[in-house]
Design a protein around this motif. Sequence first.
Motif, PDB file in Angstrom:
ATOM      1  N   ASP A 148      -4.834 -14.894 -10.891  1.00  0.00           N
ATOM      2  CA  ASP A 148      -4.970 -13.546 -10.325  1.00  0.00           C
ATOM      3  C   ASP A 148      -3.681 -12.738 -10.456  1.00  0.00           C
ATOM      4  OD1 ASP A 148      -7.610 -14.102  -9.389  1.00  0.00           O
ATOM      5  OD2 ASP A 148      -6.751 -15.129  -7.643  1.00  0.00           O
ATOM      6  N   LEU A 149      -2.629 -13.358 -10.987  1.00  0.00           N
ATOM      7  CA  LEU A 149      -1.303 -12.737 -11.032  1.00  0.00           C
ATOM      8  C   LEU A 149      -1.022 -12.135 -12.406  1.00  0.00           C
ATOM      9  CD1 LEU A 149       1.432 -12.320  -9.487  1.00  0.00           C
ATOM     10  CD2 LEU A 149       2.168 -14.492 -10.503  1.00  0.00           C
ATOM     11  N   ALA A 150      -0.473 -10.920 -12.432  1.00  0.00           N
ATOM     12  CA  ALA A 150      -0.052 -10.269 -13.671  1.00  0.00           C
ATOM     13  C   ALA A 150       1.402  -9.849 -13.561  1.00  0.00           C
ATOM     14  CB  ALA A 150      -0.923  -9.052 -13.964  1.00  0.00           C
ATOM     15  N   GLN A 151       2.168 -10.156 -14.585  1.00  0.00           N
ATOM     16  CA  GLN A 151       3.571  -9.734 -14.691  1.00  0.00           C
ATOM     17  C   GLN A 151       4.423 -10.189 -13.503  1.00  0.00           C
ATOM     18  OE1 GLN A 151       3.687  -5.490 -15.424  1.00  0.00           O
ATOM     19  NE2 GLN A 151       2.184  -5.616 -17.075  1.00  0.00           N
ATOM     20  N   ASN A 152       3.949 -11.216 -12.799  1.00  0.00           N
ATOM     21  CA  ASN A 152       4.651 -11.751 -11.624  1.00  0.00           C
ATOM     22  C   ASN A 152       4.786 -10.742 -10.483  1.00  0.00           C
ATOM     23  OD1 ASN A 152       4.968 -14.334 -12.579  1.00  0.00           O
ATOM     24  ND2 ASN A 152       7.080 -14.062 -13.253  1.00  0.00           N
ATOM     25  N   VAL A 153       4.018  -9.629 -10.546  1.00  0.00           N
ATOM     26  CA  VAL A 153       4.167  -8.607  -9.500  1.00  0.00           C
ATOM     27  C   VAL A 153       2.839  -8.079  -8.970  1.00  0.00           C
ATOM     28  CG1 VAL A 153       6.436  -7.809 -10.278  1.00  0.00           C
ATOM     29  CG2 VAL A 153       4.354  -6.758 -11.217  1.00  0.00           C
ATOM     30  N   HIS A 154       1.714  -8.409  -9.610  1.00  0.00           N
ATOM     31  CA  HIS A 154       0.444  -7.788  -9.225  1.00  0.00           C
ATOM     32  C   HIS A 154      -0.632  -8.848  -9.058  1.00  0.00           C
ATOM     33  CE1 HIS A 154      -3.125  -5.208  -9.321  1.00  0.00           C
ATOM     34  NE2 HIS A 154      -2.337  -4.158  -9.184  1.00  0.00           N
ATOM     35  N   CYS A 155      -1.332  -8.805  -7.923  1.00  0.00           N
ATOM     36  CA  CYS A 155      -2.382  -9.788  -7.628  1.00  0.00           C
ATOM     37  C   CYS A 155      -3.720  -9.079  -7.447  1.00  0.00           C
ATOM     38  CB  CYS A 155      -2.037 -10.575  -6.364  1.00  0.00           C
ATOM     39  SG  CYS A 155      -3.262 -11.843  -5.954  1.00  0.00           S
ATOM     40  N   LEU A 156      -4.702  -9.480  -8.252  1.00  0.00           N
ATOM     41  CA  LEU A 156      -6.025  -8.875  -8.180  1.00  0.00           C
ATOM     42  C   LEU A 156      -7.030  -9.910  -7.684  1.00  0.00           C
ATOM     43  CD1 LEU A 156      -7.362  -6.151  -8.724  1.00  0.00           C
ATOM     44  CD2 LEU A 156      -7.901  -6.924 -11.040  1.00  0.00           C
ATOM     45  N   SER A 157      -6.902 -10.229  -6.391  1.00  0.00           N
ATOM     46  CA  SER A 157      -7.877 -11.113  -5.750  1.00  0.00           C
ATOM     47  C   SER A 157      -8.354 -10.430  -4.477  1.00  0.00           C
ATOM     48  CB  SER A 157      -7.261 -12.471  -5.408  1.00  0.00           C
ATOM     49  OG  SER A 157      -6.433 -12.383  -4.261  1.00  0.00           O
ATOM     50  N   PRO A 158      -9.619 -10.595  -4.117  1.00  0.00           N
ATOM     51  CA  PRO A 158     -10.117  -9.940  -2.899  1.00  0.00           C
ATOM     52  C   PRO A 158      -9.391 -10.412  -1.650  1.00  0.00           C
ATOM     53  CG  PRO A 158     -11.760 -11.458  -3.802  1.00  0.00           C
ATOM     54  CD  PRO A 158     -10.688 -11.316  -4.831  1.00  0.00           C
ATOM     55  N   GLU A 159      -9.000 -11.673  -1.629  1.00  0.00           N
ATOM     56  CA  GLU A 159      -8.309 -12.212  -0.441  1.00  0.00           C
ATOM     57  C   GLU A 159      -6.946 -11.548  -0.251  1.00  0.00           C
ATOM     58  OE1 GLU A 159     -11.161 -15.185  -2.098  1.00  0.00           O
ATOM     59  OE2 GLU A 159      -9.455 -14.080  -2.958  1.00  0.00           O
ATOM     60  N   TYR A 160      -6.218 -11.353  -1.354  1.00  0.00           N
ATOM     61  CA  TYR A 160      -4.894 -10.744  -1.217  1.00  0.00           C
ATOM     62  C   TYR A 160      -5.012  -9.252  -0.886  1.00  0.00           C
ATOM     63  CZ  TYR A 160       0.029  -9.750  -1.808  1.00  0.00           C
ATOM     64  OH  TYR A 160       1.332  -9.366  -1.570  1.00  0.00           O
ATOM     65  N   ILE A 161      -5.967  -8.573  -1.527  1.00  0.00           N
ATOM     66  CA  ILE A 161      -6.180  -7.159  -1.212  1.00  0.00           C
ATOM     67  C   ILE A 161      -6.579  -7.004   0.261  1.00  0.00           C
ATOM     68  CG2 ILE A 161      -7.613  -5.141  -1.689  1.00  0.00           C
ATOM     69  CD1 ILE A 161      -5.577  -5.727  -3.893  1.00  0.00           C
ATOM     70  N   ALA A 162      -7.415  -7.917   0.764  1.00  0.00           N
ATOM     71  CA  ALA A 162      -7.813  -7.870   2.178  1.00  0.00           C
ATOM     72  C   ALA A 162      -6.593  -8.044   3.075  1.00  0.00           C
ATOM     73  CB  ALA A 162      -8.849  -8.945   2.471  1.00  0.00           C
ATOM     74  N   TRP A 163      -5.702  -8.960   2.695  1.00  0.00           N
ATOM     75  CA  TRP A 163      -4.479  -9.180   3.484  1.00  0.00           C
ATOM     76  C   TRP A 163      -3.602  -7.931   3.461  1.00  0.00           C
ATOM     77  CZ3 TRP A 163       0.693  -8.959   2.210  1.00  0.00           C
ATOM     78  CH2 TRP A 163       1.570  -9.401   3.205  1.00  0.00           C
ATOM     79  N   GLN A 164      -3.439  -7.312   2.279  1.00  0.00           N
ATOM     80  CA  GLN A 164      -2.611  -6.111   2.194  1.00  0.00           C
ATOM     81  C   GLN A 164      -3.217  -4.951   2.990  1.00  0.00           C
ATOM     82  OE1 GLN A 164      -1.813  -5.551  -2.124  1.00  0.00           O
ATOM     83  NE2 GLN A 164       0.315  -5.888  -1.551  1.00  0.00           N
ATOM     84  N   LEU A 165      -4.529  -4.835   2.955  1.00  0.00           N
ATOM     85  CA  LEU A 165      -5.189  -3.790   3.734  1.00  0.00           C
ATOM     86  C   LEU A 165      -4.902  -3.963   5.216  1.00  0.00           C
ATOM     87  CD1 LEU A 165      -7.144  -1.507   4.391  1.00  0.00           C
ATOM     88  CD2 LEU A 165      -9.044  -3.110   4.018  1.00  0.00           C
ATOM     89  N   ASP A 166      -5.059  -5.170   5.726  1.00  0.00           N
ATOM     90  CA  ASP A 166      -4.782  -5.414   7.143  1.00  0.00           C
ATOM     91  C   ASP A 166      -3.302  -5.220   7.457  1.00  0.00           C
ATOM     92  OD1 ASP A 166      -7.400  -5.884   7.892  1.00  0.00           O
ATOM     93  OD2 ASP A 166      -7.265  -8.053   7.613  1.00  0.00           O
ATOM     94  N   ASP A 167      -2.441  -5.635   6.516  1.00  0.00           N
ATOM     95  CA  ASP A 167      -1.004  -5.461   6.719  1.00  0.00           C
ATOM     96  C   ASP A 167      -0.649  -3.980   6.783  1.00  0.00           C
ATOM     97  OD1 ASP A 167       1.718  -6.483   6.911  1.00  0.00           O
ATOM     98  OD2 ASP A 167       2.001  -5.749   4.867  1.00  0.00           O
ATOM     99  N   LEU A 168      -1.277  -3.186   5.924  1.00  0.00           N
ATOM    100  CA  LEU A 168      -0.984  -1.756   5.912  1.00  0.00           C
ATOM    101  C   LEU A 168      -1.532  -1.062   7.157  1.00  0.00           C
ATOM    102  CD1 LEU A 168       0.452   0.338   4.240  1.00  0.00           C
ATOM    103  CD2 LEU A 168      -1.649   0.711   2.944  1.00  0.00           C
ATOM    104  N   ARG A 169      -2.669  -1.512   7.632  1.00  0.00           N
ATOM    105  CA  ARG A 169      -3.184  -0.980   8.902  1.00  0.00           C
ATOM    106  C   ARG A 169      -2.200  -1.275  10.027  1.00  0.00           C
ATOM    107  NH1 ARG A 169      -7.593  -4.168  10.055  1.00  0.00           N
ATOM    108  NH2 ARG A 169      -8.312  -2.764  11.696  1.00  0.00           N
ATOM    109  N   SER A 170      -1.630  -2.476  10.008  1.00  0.00           N
ATOM    110  CA  SER A 170      -0.631  -2.837  11.013  1.00  0.00           C
ATOM    111  C   SER A 170       0.640  -2.008  10.854  1.00  0.00           C
ATOM    112  CB  SER A 170      -0.311  -4.329  10.906  1.00  0.00           C
ATOM    113  OG  SER A 170       0.691  -4.699  11.818  1.00  0.00           O
ATOM    114  N   GLN A 171       1.100  -1.845   9.592  1.00  0.00           N
ATOM    115  CA  GLN A 171       2.302  -1.056   9.327  1.00  0.00           C
ATOM    116  C   GLN A 171       2.164   0.372   9.859  1.00  0.00           C
ATOM    117  OE1 GLN A 171       3.601  -1.002   5.219  1.00  0.00           O
ATOM    118  NE2 GLN A 171       3.116  -3.166   4.924  1.00  0.00           N
ATOM    119  N   THR A 172       1.029   1.002   9.556  1.00  0.00           N
ATOM    120  CA  THR A 172       0.846   2.405   9.926  1.00  0.00           C
ATOM    121  C   THR A 172       0.365   2.588  11.363  1.00  0.00           C
ATOM    122  OG1 THR A 172      -1.424   2.365   9.064  1.00  0.00           O
ATOM    123  CG2 THR A 172       0.321   3.094   7.554  1.00  0.00           C
ATOM    124  N   GLY A 173      -0.141   1.508  11.961  1.00  0.00           N
ATOM    125  CA  GLY A 173      -0.661   1.601  13.315  1.00  0.00           C
ATOM    126  C   GLY A 173      -2.042   2.215  13.395  1.00  0.00           C
TER     127      GLY A 173
END
Length: 381
Positions: A148-173
Motif C-alpha cells: 500500500d506504500l508508494a515512494q515511502n511517503v504515501h499509503c493507499l489503504s482504507p485502514e490508514y485513511i480511516a486513521w488519518q480521518l479520525d486523527d484530523l478530526r481530533s486535530q481540528t476538534g
Amino acid sequence: MNAADNTLIPGAASSVGSKAYVARFAETLAEEHFSDFLNTRIKLSSLGVGTFPGAVDDVTDLAVAAIVAQALQSGINVIDTGANYRFGRAGRAVGAGIAKAMAAGILREEFFVVGKGGFLTFTGGRPEDPLAFFREEVVAKGLGEEEDLAQNVHCLSPEYIAWQLDDLRSQTGLETLDVFLVDQPEVHIPLIGKERMYQKLLKVFTLLEQAVKENKIRYYGISTFNACRVETDHTLFQSLTSLIGLAEKAAGDGNRHHLRVVELPFNALMPEAYTRFSQVAGQGNIGSTIQAAFQLKLTVMASHTLGKGLLAQEEIPSLQEGIPELANAAQRAIQFVRSTPGIGVTLVGMSSPIHLADFLAVAKQLPLPKERYLAMFEKEK
C-alpha cells in the motif's frame, strides 16, 4: 460516536448556516464573492485558506491559528488542511483558529473545512528511515501493508485513511469534516499500474462512504497534482468519469454517492486544467477538467495559486497589464485564479499574517468579468 468524540464540536456547513454567513458580510463583500457548492445549497467563499506551508514551530502554529480566526471573521468560510501538513501541527493550529472564531460568534454551520489524507503523518518530523517508520506505525498496527506504500511517503489503504480521518478530526476538534480528499492517489500508478490503483481507491471510497454514514464527513473527493493536468495518454492521467464510477460502486446499488470535490493546481503558469481538453463529461462531450467537473457536478478547488510563492514575487506581464487596479503581483495572481470560470474556491496557503492582507484585499474585489479574464488568457498563449 465513541467517548472521545464527545469532546468534538458537532455540526457541519449547511445551506441555512452558509447563507447566514453571506448575509453577515453583505455590506463589505459582494455576493459574487460566494458561489454554490455544486448540487447542494451551501455557499462557499471564492477564496479559501490553505495551511500546508510554514515552519514546524510554535510561532507558526500561532500564526496559522490567527490567520484562520481572522479569515473566518472576514468573509472567508473555506479552510483547507491535511493530516500530514506540518507533521500534524497544521490541523491543530486550524482547530485553535476555529475555536477562536467561534468564541467571537462564528457558527459551525457557517464554514466549510476540507481535510486530506494519504501522505504519511510523520508526527515529530520526518524519520531517518521512512520504511522502518511505516512498518512500525502502519503495518504493525494493522493499518496497511507494504504493497500500500508508494515512494515511502504515501499509503493507499482504507485502514490508514480511516486513521488519518479520525486523527484530523481530533486535530481540528471537529466531529464532522465537510469534505475529505484522498491526496494524490496517482503517485501509486507508476508502481502498480492504473487498474490496481483504482482497485485500492475503490476500497478507500467505500470507507469514505461509510464515514459519511457515521457523520465523520459530509462529502469526499480527490486532490491531485498531475492527474488532471496531463494528456490522456500520460501514465498519471485520471478520468473524472472513472472516479465517479468508483464512487457509484462504493455507494452501492440504489445509493447516491458523495464524491463532490476535485482539488488541482491552477495558476497563470499552470493553466492545463482550463486549456487542455482531456476529459469526457457525462453527456459524452470532451472538455477541460474544469468544464467536465462542472457538468459532472464536481466542485473544483484550485491549489498552488501562487506557485509556491513564485507568483507573489514575480509579475506576469499579462496580469500586470490586465489587472492594474490591484496593488501587487500576489493580489493579481489570486484574482486571476479566482476569476477563472468553473473554479469554485481558490486556495491560498499562508503561514504569515502579513500575507492575509493581500488575500482579504482580493476578497473585496469583484471577480473579473469573463471578457477581461479571457483577454489576459489570450496574451499568455
